[in-house]
Design a protein around this motif. Structure first.
Motif, PDB file in Angstrom:
ATOM      1  N   GLY A  69       0.813  -1.245   0.019  1.00 54.52           N
ATOM      2  CA  GLY A  69      -0.030  -0.100   0.103  1.00 54.52           C
ATOM      3  C   GLY A  69       0.866   1.279  -0.021  1.00 54.52           C
ATOM      4  N   ILE A  70       0.251   2.403   0.161  1.00 60.53           N
ATOM      5  CA  ILE A  70       0.918   3.643   0.112  1.00 60.53           C
ATOM      6  C   ILE A  70       0.603   4.629   1.245  1.00 60.53           C
ATOM      7  CG2 ILE A  70       0.942   3.604  -2.563  1.00 60.53           C
ATOM      8  CD1 ILE A  70      -1.303   5.736  -1.970  1.00 60.53           C
ATOM      9  N   GLU A  71       1.403   5.398   1.365  1.00 62.27           N
ATOM     10  CA  GLU A  71       1.149   6.486   2.281  1.00 62.27           C
ATOM     11  C   GLU A  71       1.960   7.652   2.133  1.00 62.27           C
ATOM     12  OE1 GLU A  71       2.058   7.181   7.181  1.00 62.27           O
ATOM     13  OE2 GLU A  71       2.042   5.223   6.383  1.00 62.27           O
ATOM     14  N   ASN A  72       1.060   8.736   1.624  1.00 59.44           N
ATOM     15  CA  ASN A  72       1.722  10.164   1.268  1.00 59.44           C
ATOM     16  C   ASN A  72       2.631   9.986   0.204  1.00 59.44           C
ATOM     17  OD1 ASN A  72       0.458  11.613   3.315  1.00 59.44           O
ATOM     18  ND2 ASN A  72       1.937  11.149   4.529  1.00 59.44           N
ATOM     19  N   PRO A  94      -2.481  10.864   0.051  1.00 59.36           N
ATOM     20  CA  PRO A  94      -2.587  10.593   1.562  1.00 59.36           C
ATOM     21  C   PRO A  94      -2.562   9.039   1.640  1.00 59.36           C
ATOM     22  CG  PRO A  94      -3.676  12.408   1.235  1.00 59.36           C
ATOM     23  CD  PRO A  94      -3.546  12.006   0.088  1.00 59.36           C
ATOM     24  N   SER A  95      -3.511   8.333   1.199  1.00 62.76           N
ATOM     25  CA  SER A  95      -3.714   7.088   1.388  1.00 62.76           C
ATOM     26  C   SER A  95      -4.478   6.542  -0.080  1.00 62.76           C
ATOM     27  CB  SER A  95      -4.438   6.715   2.449  1.00 62.76           C
ATOM     28  OG  SER A  95      -5.840   7.401   2.559  1.00 62.76           O
ATOM     29  N   GLU A  96      -4.859   4.892  -0.024  1.00 64.37           N
ATOM     30  CA  GLU A  96      -5.600   4.551  -0.977  1.00 64.37           C
ATOM     31  C   GLU A  96      -7.013   4.973  -1.182  1.00 64.37           C
ATOM     32  OE1 GLU A  96      -4.592   2.126  -3.114  1.00 64.37           O
ATOM     33  OE2 GLU A  96      -2.607   1.595  -2.068  1.00 64.37           O
ATOM     34  N   GLY A  97      -7.120   5.372  -2.353  1.00 70.99           N
ATOM     35  CA  GLY A  97      -8.671   5.691  -2.703  1.00 70.99           C
ATOM     36  C   GLY A  97      -9.189   7.259  -2.524  1.00 70.99           C
ATOM     37  N   VAL A  98      -7.932   8.093  -2.135  1.00 74.71           N
ATOM     38  CA  VAL A  98      -8.231   9.543  -1.604  1.00 74.71           C
ATOM     39  C   VAL A  98      -7.927  10.217  -3.017  1.00 74.71           C
ATOM     40  CG1 VAL A  98      -7.371  11.414  -0.476  1.00 74.71           C
ATOM     41  CG2 VAL A  98      -7.564   9.387   0.593  1.00 74.71           C
ATOM     42  N   ASN A 118      -5.696   3.366  -8.764  1.00 74.19           N
ATOM     43  CA  ASN A 118      -4.392   3.555  -8.543  1.00 74.19           C
ATOM     44  C   ASN A 118      -4.094   4.615  -9.896  1.00 74.19           C
ATOM     45  OD1 ASN A 118      -4.311   1.891  -6.213  1.00 74.19           O
ATOM     46  ND2 ASN A 118      -3.120   0.594  -7.009  1.00 74.19           N
ATOM     47  N   ASN A 119      -4.862   5.138 -10.416  1.00 75.49           N
ATOM     48  CA  ASN A 119      -4.981   5.676 -11.754  1.00 75.49           C
ATOM     49  C   ASN A 119      -4.334   7.112 -11.438  1.00 75.49           C
ATOM     50  OD1 ASN A 119      -4.738   6.797 -14.559  1.00 75.49           O
ATOM     51  ND2 ASN A 119      -6.673   5.515 -15.074  1.00 75.49           N
TER      52      ASN A 119
END
Length: 235
Positions: A69-72, A94-98, A118-119
């Motif tokens: 996953g991602i963070e910032n 900031p995070s997934e889906g934002v 994730n586009n």
């Protein structure tokens, strides 16, 4: 019993040594495996180029992927202007889906990815010849110790899309098709000829057998069907 004591002591020493080595190196190995599996990846698709007509609107595709996953997540698009990299847009997710708040630095550019699936793709409106060139989609994920990755997409701007000349392809296809048809015709003709010759040969054999039977009958040979006349008696 004398051998049992030293052997047991030796076994305990070996087990302790293995335990110490495992304690020291196992976390490092696990961390290394996890690190290789968690690498951030940016992708512009299987075909990293596009040919578009001057004045049209095109999409420059880009997606990101991360196993943990991602963070910032920081990403940007850059344009290679004769060796000088110019920012097209940038943002932090900031995070997934934002949906990120994207800053755009060039005219006629619109962010259309919206971070769905994730586009992080962008749209170029009313492109000109100056828009043609190399675009780089870059990403950096702090959650992966700032692991970064980039992918390159090439845009080619033309006056008009040229039709592909398929004449050679059609000629080759026609020649191959004709050769196959000719071969099939030859095989059919060959089989038919062999069939006719076989029938003629069988008919000739029947004629020879019949003719042989008739000759034997006329010559009065044994096995013939001619009536035998009795020998006349002398008076």
């Amino acid at each position: 019993k004398i051998l049992k004591g030293p052997s047991h002591h030796y076994l305990r020493v070996v087990r302790k040594l293995v335990y110490v080595l495992s304690s020291c190196f196992l976390p490092f190995l696990c961390f290394s495996g996890a690190w290789s599996a968690q690498a951030l990846e940016m992708s512009v698709g299987k075909i990293p180029f596009l040919q578009a007509v001057n004045g049209s609107t095109v999409t420059l595709p880009c997606t990101y992927a991360s196993c943990i996953g991602i963070e910032n997540l920081y990403f940007n698009w850059q344009f290679n202007d004769n060796g000088t990299m110019q920012k097209v847009c940038e943002s932090v997710i900031p995070s997934e889906g934002v949906v990120p708040d994207v800053t755009i630095f060039r005219e006629r550019v619109e962010f259309v990815g919206k971070n769905h699936h994730n586009n992080v793709s962008i749209l170029l409106l009313n492109i000109t010849f100056e828009d043609g060139g190399q675009y780089t989609c870059f990403g950096r994920n702090p959650k992966e110790h700032h692991k970064n990755h980039s992918a390159i997409f090439n845009l080619i701007v033309v006056d008009e899309l040229r039709e592909v000349d398929n004449t050679l392809t059609i000629i080759i296809a026609s020649a191959v098709g004709g050769a196959i048809a000719l071969l099939m015709g030859f095989m059919l003709l060959k089989n038919f000829t062999l069939f006719v010759l076989t029938k003629l040969e069988e008919k000739n054999k029947e004629c020879l057998v019949t003719s042989s039977g008739i000759d034997n009958t006329e010559n009065g040979l044994s096995g013939s069907k001619a009536d035998s006349k009795p020998t006349p008696k002398k008076k």
